[in-house]
Structure formats: C-alpha cells, structure tokens
Write a protein that holds these residues in place. Structure first.
Motif, PDB file in Angstrom:
ATOM      1  N   SER A 298       0.864  -1.132   0.004  1.00 19.52           N
ATOM      2  CA  SER A 298      -0.165   0.006  -0.007  1.00 19.52           C
ATOM      3  C   SER A 298       0.865   1.364   0.020  1.00 19.52           C
ATOM      4  O   SER A 298       1.928   1.264   0.562  1.00 19.52           O
ATOM      5  CB  SER A 298      -0.998  -0.244   1.258  1.00 19.52           C
ATOM      6  N   ILE A 299       0.300   2.093  -0.767  1.00 24.15           N
ATOM      7  CA  ILE A 299       0.794   3.517  -0.612  1.00 24.15           C
ATOM      8  C   ILE A 299      -0.288   4.618  -0.473  1.00 24.15           C
ATOM      9  O   ILE A 299      -1.122   4.439  -1.353  1.00 24.15           O
ATOM     10  CB  ILE A 299       1.781   3.910  -1.771  1.00 24.15           C
ATOM     11  N   TYR A 300      -0.109   5.312   0.336  1.00 25.00           N
ATOM     12  CA  TYR A 300      -1.135   6.411   0.542  1.00 25.00           C
ATOM     13  C   TYR A 300      -0.431   7.950   0.504  1.00 25.00           C
ATOM     14  O   TYR A 300       0.257   7.981   1.265  1.00 25.00           O
ATOM     15  CB  TYR A 300      -1.890   6.301   1.793  1.00 25.00           C
ATOM     16  N   ILE A 301      -0.831   8.998  -0.409  1.00 25.32           N
ATOM     17  CA  ILE A 301      -0.213  10.005  -0.606  1.00 25.32           C
ATOM     18  C   ILE A 301      -1.227  11.064  -0.579  1.00 25.32           C
ATOM     19  O   ILE A 301      -2.319  11.102  -1.134  1.00 25.32           O
ATOM     20  CB  ILE A 301       0.572  10.024  -2.044  1.00 25.32           C
ATOM     21  N   GLU A 302      -0.717  12.161   0.017  1.00 26.50           N
ATOM     22  CA  GLU A 302      -1.464  13.485   0.148  1.00 26.50           C
ATOM     23  C   GLU A 302      -0.100  14.509  -0.395  1.00 26.50           C
ATOM     24  O   GLU A 302       0.503  14.677   0.350  1.00 26.50           O
ATOM     25  CB  GLU A 302      -1.998  13.946   1.312  1.00 26.50           C
ATOM     26  N   ASN A 303      -0.639  15.189  -1.340  1.00 27.49           N
ATOM     27  CA  ASN A 303       0.512  16.065  -1.975  1.00 27.49           C
ATOM     28  C   ASN A 303      -0.018  17.301  -2.831  1.00 27.49           C
ATOM     29  O   ASN A 303      -1.055  16.864  -3.575  1.00 27.49           O
ATOM     30  CB  ASN A 303       1.745  15.340  -2.646  1.00 27.49           C
ATOM     31  N   GLN A 304       0.343  18.377  -2.438  1.00 28.83           N
ATOM     32  CA  GLN A 304      -0.351  19.711  -3.088  1.00 28.83           C
ATOM     33  C   GLN A 304       0.146  19.468  -4.678  1.00 28.83           C
ATOM     34  O   GLN A 304      -0.620  19.726  -5.572  1.00 28.83           O
ATOM     35  CB  GLN A 304       0.632  20.872  -2.617  1.00 28.83           C
ATOM     36  N   PHE A 305       1.290  18.983  -5.175  1.00 29.90           N
ATOM     37  CA  PHE A 305       1.701  18.873  -6.572  1.00 29.90           C
ATOM     38  C   PHE A 305       2.221  17.432  -6.798  1.00 29.90           C
ATOM     39  O   PHE A 305       3.300  16.979  -7.042  1.00 29.90           O
ATOM     40  CB  PHE A 305       2.813  19.742  -7.010  1.00 29.90           C
ATOM     41  N   ALA A 306       1.197  16.325  -6.637  1.00 32.90           N
ATOM     42  CA  ALA A 306       1.471  15.154  -6.767  1.00 32.90           C
ATOM     43  C   ALA A 306       2.187  14.629  -8.189  1.00 32.90           C
ATOM     44  O   ALA A 306       1.338  14.777  -9.149  1.00 32.90           O
ATOM     45  CB  ALA A 306       0.356  14.279  -6.527  1.00 32.90           C
ATOM     46  N   PHE A 307       3.316  14.113  -8.312  1.00 35.46           N
ATOM     47  CA  PHE A 307       4.039  13.342  -9.343  1.00 35.46           C
ATOM     48  C   PHE A 307       3.996  14.257 -10.376  1.00 35.46           C
ATOM     49  O   PHE A 307       3.817  14.177 -11.755  1.00 35.46           O
ATOM     50  CB  PHE A 307       3.232  12.183  -9.703  1.00 35.46           C
ATOM     51  N   GLN A 308       4.527  15.686 -10.239  1.00 31.78           N
ATOM     52  CA  GLN A 308       4.881  16.575 -11.449  1.00 31.78           C
ATOM     53  C   GLN A 308       6.073  15.950 -11.730  1.00 31.78           C
ATOM     54  O   GLN A 308       6.535  16.304 -12.928  1.00 31.78           O
ATOM     55  CB  GLN A 308       4.906  18.113 -10.766  1.00 31.78           C
ATOM     56  N   SER A 309       7.003  15.168 -11.088  1.00 28.28           N
ATOM     57  CA  SER A 309       8.109  14.681 -11.412  1.00 28.28           C
ATOM     58  C   SER A 309       8.154  13.656 -12.255  1.00 28.28           C
ATOM     59  O   SER A 309       7.644  12.604 -11.816  1.00 28.28           O
ATOM     60  CB  SER A 309       9.030  14.518 -10.229  1.00 28.28           C
ATOM     61  N   GLN A 310       8.823  13.639 -13.274  1.00 27.96           N
ATOM     62  CA  GLN A 310       8.755  12.706 -14.391  1.00 27.96           C
ATOM     63  C   GLN A 310       9.505  11.214 -13.768  1.00 27.96           C
ATOM     64  O   GLN A 310       8.942  10.120 -13.687  1.00 27.96           O
ATOM     65  CB  GLN A 310       9.099  12.960 -15.617  1.00 27.96           C
ATOM     66  N   LEU A 311      10.593  11.594 -13.228  1.00 28.52           N
ATOM     67  CA  LEU A 311      11.354  10.368 -12.527  1.00 28.52           C
ATOM     68  C   LEU A 311      10.572   9.777 -11.564  1.00 28.52           C
ATOM     69  O   LEU A 311      10.800   8.317 -11.394  1.00 28.52           O
ATOM     70  CB  LEU A 311      12.614  11.069 -11.780  1.00 28.52           C
ATOM     71  N   ILE A 312       9.912  10.294 -10.372  1.00 24.33           N
ATOM     72  CA  ILE A 312       9.353   9.615  -9.537  1.00 24.33           C
ATOM     73  C   ILE A 312       8.242   8.859 -10.286  1.00 24.33           C
ATOM     74  O   ILE A 312       7.794   7.764  -9.521  1.00 24.33           O
ATOM     75  CB  ILE A 312       9.179  10.466  -8.131  1.00 24.33           C
ATOM     76  N   THR A 313       7.431   9.546 -10.896  1.00 27.05           N
ATOM     77  CA  THR A 313       6.288   8.600 -11.543  1.00 27.05           C
ATOM     78  C   THR A 313       6.963   7.218 -12.359  1.00 27.05           C
ATOM     79  O   THR A 313       6.275   6.335 -11.937  1.00 27.05           O
ATOM     80  CB  THR A 313       5.473   9.569 -12.679  1.00 27.05           C
ATOM     81  N   GLN A 314       7.986   7.548 -13.014  1.00 28.56           N
ATOM     82  CA  GLN A 314       8.532   6.346 -13.703  1.00 28.56           C
ATOM     83  C   GLN A 314       8.916   5.081 -12.671  1.00 28.56           C
ATOM     84  O   GLN A 314       8.824   4.005 -12.851  1.00 28.56           O
ATOM     85  CB  GLN A 314       9.606   6.487 -14.497  1.00 28.56           C
ATOM     86  N   LEU A 315       9.401   5.581 -11.431  1.00 31.58           N
ATOM     87  CA  LEU A 315       9.796   4.534 -10.516  1.00 31.58           C
ATOM     88  C   LEU A 315       8.511   4.024  -9.828  1.00 31.58           C
ATOM     89  O   LEU A 315       8.527   2.712  -9.647  1.00 31.58           O
ATOM     90  CB  LEU A 315      10.399   5.399  -9.263  1.00 31.58           C
ATOM     91  N   ASN A 352      -0.654  20.096 -16.527  1.00 29.30           N
ATOM     92  CA  ASN A 352      -0.561  19.109 -17.543  1.00 29.30           C
ATOM     93  C   ASN A 352       0.375  18.081 -17.250  1.00 29.30           C
ATOM     94  O   ASN A 352       0.038  16.841 -17.527  1.00 29.30           O
ATOM     95  CB  ASN A 352      -0.449  19.563 -19.024  1.00 29.30           C
ATOM     96  N   HIS A 353       1.512  18.465 -16.602  1.00 30.60           N
ATOM     97  CA  HIS A 353       2.516  17.249 -16.407  1.00 30.60           C
ATOM     98  C   HIS A 353       1.948  16.545 -15.175  1.00 30.60           C
ATOM     99  O   HIS A 353       2.032  15.120 -15.451  1.00 30.60           O
ATOM    100  CB  HIS A 353       4.035  17.923 -15.750  1.00 30.60           C
ATOM    101  N   VAL A 354       1.285  16.987 -14.193  1.00 30.50           N
ATOM    102  CA  VAL A 354       0.681  16.408 -13.263  1.00 30.50           C
ATOM    103  C   VAL A 354      -0.431  15.299 -13.620  1.00 30.50           C
ATOM    104  O   VAL A 354      -0.335  13.949 -13.315  1.00 30.50           O
ATOM    105  CB  VAL A 354       0.047  17.368 -11.963  1.00 30.50           C
ATOM    106  N   ASN A 355      -1.187  15.793 -14.557  1.00 29.45           N
ATOM    107  CA  ASN A 355      -2.232  15.120 -14.949  1.00 29.45           C
ATOM    108  C   ASN A 355      -1.910  13.914 -15.955  1.00 29.45           C
ATOM    109  O   ASN A 355      -2.354  12.665 -15.809  1.00 29.45           O
ATOM    110  CB  ASN A 355      -3.238  15.953 -15.617  1.00 29.45           C
ATOM    111  N   ARG A 356      -0.898  14.147 -16.725  1.00 32.41           N
ATOM    112  CA  ARG A 356      -0.467  13.103 -17.463  1.00 32.41           C
ATOM    113  C   ARG A 356       0.259  12.109 -16.571  1.00 32.41           C
ATOM    114  O   ARG A 356       0.329  10.921 -16.986  1.00 32.41           O
ATOM    115  CB  ARG A 356       0.780  13.516 -18.565  1.00 32.41           C
ATOM    116  N   ASN A 357       1.031  12.540 -15.725  1.00 30.30           N
ATOM    117  CA  ASN A 357       1.843  11.405 -14.799  1.00 30.30           C
ATOM    118  C   ASN A 357       0.642  10.570 -13.936  1.00 30.30           C
ATOM    119  O   ASN A 357       0.955   9.520 -13.930  1.00 30.30           O
ATOM    120  CB  ASN A 357       2.837  11.959 -13.852  1.00 30.30           C
ATOM    121  N   LEU A 358      -0.221  11.323 -13.520  1.00 32.39           N
ATOM    122  CA  LEU A 358      -1.538  10.573 -12.777  1.00 32.39           C
ATOM    123  C   LEU A 358      -1.949   9.759 -13.511  1.00 32.39           C
ATOM    124  O   LEU A 358      -2.198   8.432 -13.258  1.00 32.39           O
ATOM    125  CB  LEU A 358      -1.988  11.516 -11.998  1.00 32.39           C
TER     126      LEU A 358
END
Length: 512
Positions: A298-315, A352-358
């Motif tokens: 399980s992973i639970y995340i609350e974040n203002q700018f969740a997954f704007q980072s491409q690297l962390i999304t790929q991981l 748009n980065h956030v939305n694409r990564n989510l």
C-alpha cells in the motif's frame, strides 16, 4: 557525537497533527514554554497569525487522540494561559515579543521571492508578494522595545532557479522540540478537521485548507538545529562553502532521548549540493525512491503537486508492474496552485505534467490506483461546493513508513528548492495517521452507513474510498448533498459530473 546531517536516529518521540487547529494549538503551547531559544524557518510568515481560535481556546483541546509515540510525551499538557483577551488580535507577534522580553533568543528566516516575481499580476494571489512588508510590524516593535539582540529576522531571496525558493516549514524550540511539516505560520492556513464550507474562524477570504505536521523530541532535533544554523549563515554570507564547513556542535545535540521511534531528517538544498546527503539517503528524492522500491502492499499520498516529477512517476510505474498486489491512493487539490508563477503557458503546462503522470499511474496499476480530491459541501445549499485545498506533503507506505515535511513531489521539491522532511519508521504511528486521515475525509456521517468497514485494513478502506466517490457522483447528478469529502480527481474519466462549476481536476489545459 553526530558528524553530519541525516543520520538514522532512534529514541525519538513523535506527535502527528492534522490541519491548522490541531497544529497551531500545539505549537502555541510549546512556544509559550520556551526557555532559551526559538528558531523559525518558513516560506512565508504573518506576525498577525492567530494560533488560538474558537473551541481551541482551551489547553485540553490538544488531547484529541493525536497519533503519537508511546513514550516521552505526556497526554496531559500543563495548564497554560490561552486567554482570548490576550491572544486573539496578533498572537504570533505578541507571543514572540513576550518570549524575547523573558530573554529567549528568537531567530526567524523567511524566503523573499525575487523582485520580478513579486511584480507579477498574480503574485499576491499565489502568496508571492513581498515578505518585508508583512514583517514590518514585528520589526518596528522590536526596534521600539530595544530587544534587537533577542529577536533577529532574516529575509532571504537567494534561490538557484526562477521558480524555486527556500520552502522549509520548521521550528526548533530550546534545541529540544522540533516542528516540521506543511504548515507555514501565515495567513489562510488555519482550519478545522471538518473543513466547513464557511467558517468565520478562518482568515478573511481563506478557503478550506488541509495540511499535516509533526512534532518531534529526541536526537533528530539535532538535525533541524544544524540545518537552521547552516541556513542562517548562508542567508548572511551567501557563501555556500562557509555553510558547508559548519560542524555539528555539542550544543546542538539533544541528549534527552526517552521515545521509541526511528526518524531520519531529509532535505533538498541544491546550493549546498552535499554529495554525502545524496549517498546516505538523507536526500528527499533518494528517500522517495527507496520507499517506492520497498512498497509491497500500500501507498497513501497526500501532496499539493503530486507526481509533477517524471522520474518519481517512472519509479512507481515500475513498482506497480513488479508488485501486483500493490494499491495506491493519491489525494491532491482539484485546482492546484502550481509553481511557474506566470498565469499562462508555464503554469498550465505544469498542471498538464501532473495530469499526464497521474494518468500513467492509473494505466500502470489499473483498478489498483485511484486519484482523488477533497470537496467541502455547503451546510444548506445542496448545489454549493468548493475544493478543500490539499497542501499536505505526506506519504505512508505499507503502514510502516511515513514521509512528512515541506517538499512537494515536483522538480522544486526534489531538486531546486530548499526543503526539510522527516522519514519516520513506525508501524503503529503509520497506521494511526492513515486511519485518522481517512476518518476525516470519509467523515463520521459517511462511515456510519457502513459500520462493517475496518479502516485499519488498507484494502477495506481502499474500497470505501471508491464507493463513496462514486456515490457522491450519483448524488451530484441528483442534486443532492455529497457525503464526506471524497471525490474523484479524474471525474470525467470516471464518468462523474464536476463537483462544482469550472472544476478542472484531471482535465488537461489547452495552452493556446
């Protein structure tokens, strides 16, 4: 003897607070009892901040089952004067003034955006207007009262990139107690756990605001003190080599270790570029990467700018492919106030980065990944709703590891800005925090219709989120009130109506 920032520390006491009312009440109590020093590093600061409002004008307020370590923090705080006559008009300013008169040394560092950013039309709305003007009343009081030697304020506008800044949100009291999390001591951050549509106790024009913070006692406080001393030195000299040469002094160290929790201090500081931090795991990005590699269930995340980072999304995409039982919930604001600072191409492309990564995460995990936002319902008008702004920066992995602090999951948080987080290892605290957050978002009203749901079980809670979000979509179609606060961030993809007019959520912006 500690030799560097970011060593694993043991024997810490940790108390976790949710939203402004809980956090500011606890902060007030600890600052009130300060004996020698108060160190504050904030992204923004308002001397007029009122810590104590409404029902929290009683010291018993903080005894509301806050997730805390099992030893080292008493459940009954000492009685202190929370008189509304003394501390409602300008409590932060008054409180610091009183402490300096008692001989307590107060040092404050606040970030100041560069002039070109402060002149932008959207600067005030985005909280980027000048900090100097906000701090003037406090500095005038200091000058007139001749307590300059006890209260010192540094406004630091150094930043390595156009969009980055000094974004930490931490306090150290007497080198014994530390606060670290998502809340600045500033306008608009106070709110209750209920996040009412209209609450007269909130600041003028403030929206419902959700955040998470931690109070720590024990050896990890040494890291917070050390980081503050380095930042203070750099704010004066602008010499990063001089900041690097500073060593951990014995006076920084907190020997009063009576807790039972493992905590590591984490940071991002591009100008420092400390390779030791990168290699030993005290770098925030490295910690997130390690958590994703460890996650099994399980992973639970609350974040203002969740997954704007491409690297962390790929991981995380990779981990979802490796662990077929891994489930993920991501909660972020429906309308994120993203960095970029220019209300146009840059800001829209960031969203748009956030939305694409989510979207990538949802595709990788299928039904195992869901993205949500939080909505506040008007008490009387069924059709009136607005977002609860998610400003928290918290992650809970496998109900064992907690990440909490100032860093957003974007390039600034992981690379360019100055940030401080805490990495906490405690199955007890992790589950307590997750369950408390979920009860707040589901609310007692929503949970009461399905008492069979055991929120201690991530799987059962995961399904409860989906059920409530879908049910709220149906309720909106029928013109009914929603229950709880939960709604789909990607509501169009889930074939649900917008929760309020012009809600964007997971919808992409057209740049031109």
């Amino acid at each position: 003897m500690r030799t560097r920032f970011g060593e694993n520390t043991f024997g810490n006491c940790v108390t976790l607070t949710i939203d402004g009312q809980e956090t500011f009440t606890l902060m007030y109590e600890k600052i009130f009892k300060a004996k020698t020093s108060i160190l504050i590093a904030n992204y923004e600061l308002d001397p007029r901040l009122r810590f104590i409002r409404g029902d929290s004008q009683s010291s018993s307020f903080i005894n509301n089952n806050l997730p805390r370590s099992s030893r080292g923090i008493t459940s009954e705080p000492e009685n202190i004067n929370l008189s509304p006559q003394n501390y409602t008009a300008s409590p932060l300013q008054d409180l610091l003034f009183e402490k300096t008169k008692q001989g307590v040394e107060v040092k404050i560092i606040v970030w100041q955006p560069k002039l070109i950013i402060r002149l932008l039309p959207t600067a005030h709305k985005r909280g980027l207007s000048g900090r100097v003007g906000e701090l003037e009343p406090l500095e005038r009081l200091v000058q007139h009262s001749k307590i300059v030697k006890n209260l010192m304020v540094r406004v630091d506008n150094s930043a390595p990139t156009f969009t980055s800044g000094h974004h930490e949100k931490f306090i150290v009291i007497d080198n014994k107690i530390g606060f670290c999390g998502g809340l600045d001591l500033s306008h608009g951050k106070w709110d209750t756990n209920s996040h009412d549509f209209d609450n007269p106790l909130r600041d003028l024009n403030a929206e419902p605001w959700h955040d998470v913070h931690a109070m720590v006692e024990g050896p990890v406080v040494t890291d917070l003190t050390y980081h503050f001393v380095q930042r203070w030195t750099f704010s004066i000299t602008k010499d990063i080599d001089q900041a690097k040469r500073i060593k951990i002094e014995p006076s920084f160290e907190n020997q009063n270790s009576t807790g039972d929790t493992e905590v590591i201090a984490l940071r991002t500081w591009k100008q420092l570029n400390n390779k030791d931090d990168d290699n030993d795991g005290s770098n925030i990005l490295s910690w997130y990467a390690a958590m994703f590699r460890k996650a099994k269930y399980s992973i639970y995340i609350e974040n203002q700018f969740a997954f704007q980072s491409q690297l962390i999304t790929q991981l995380l995409v990779k981990r979802l492919q490796e662990e077929q039982n891994l489930k993920v919930i991501v909660v972020s604001p429906m309308e994120p106030n993203l960095p970029g600072f220019i209300s146009g191409f840059v800001s829209k492309e960031s969203i748009n980065h956030v939305n694409r990564n989510l979207e990538r995460l949802r595709k990788a995990g299928g039904s195992r990944v869901n993205t949500y936002c939080l909505i506040s319902q008007h008490n009387a008008a069924n059709e009136k709703r607005k977002q609860i702004y998610i400003h928290a920066k918290v992650m809970i992995v496998d109900d064992k590891w907690i990440t909490i602090g100032s860093a957003n999951m974007d390039n600034d948080g992981f690379k360019n800005s100055t940030e401080v987080d805490l990495g906490i290892t405690s199955p007890v605290l992790a589950q307590q925090l997750r369950v408390k957050l979920w009860r707040e978002h589901l609310t007692e009203e929503a949970d009461s219709s399905n008492n069979s749901v055991d929120l201690n079980s991530f799987d059962e809670g995961f399904n409860a989120w989906k059920t409530l979000a879908s049910d709220n979509g149906t309720r909106i179609l029928r013109g009914e009130r929603i229950r709880g606060h939960i709604y789909y961030y990607n509501f169009e993809e889930m074939k649900c109506p917008p929760p309020y007019a012009n809600a964007r959520g997971g919808n992409k912006f057209k740049l031109f």
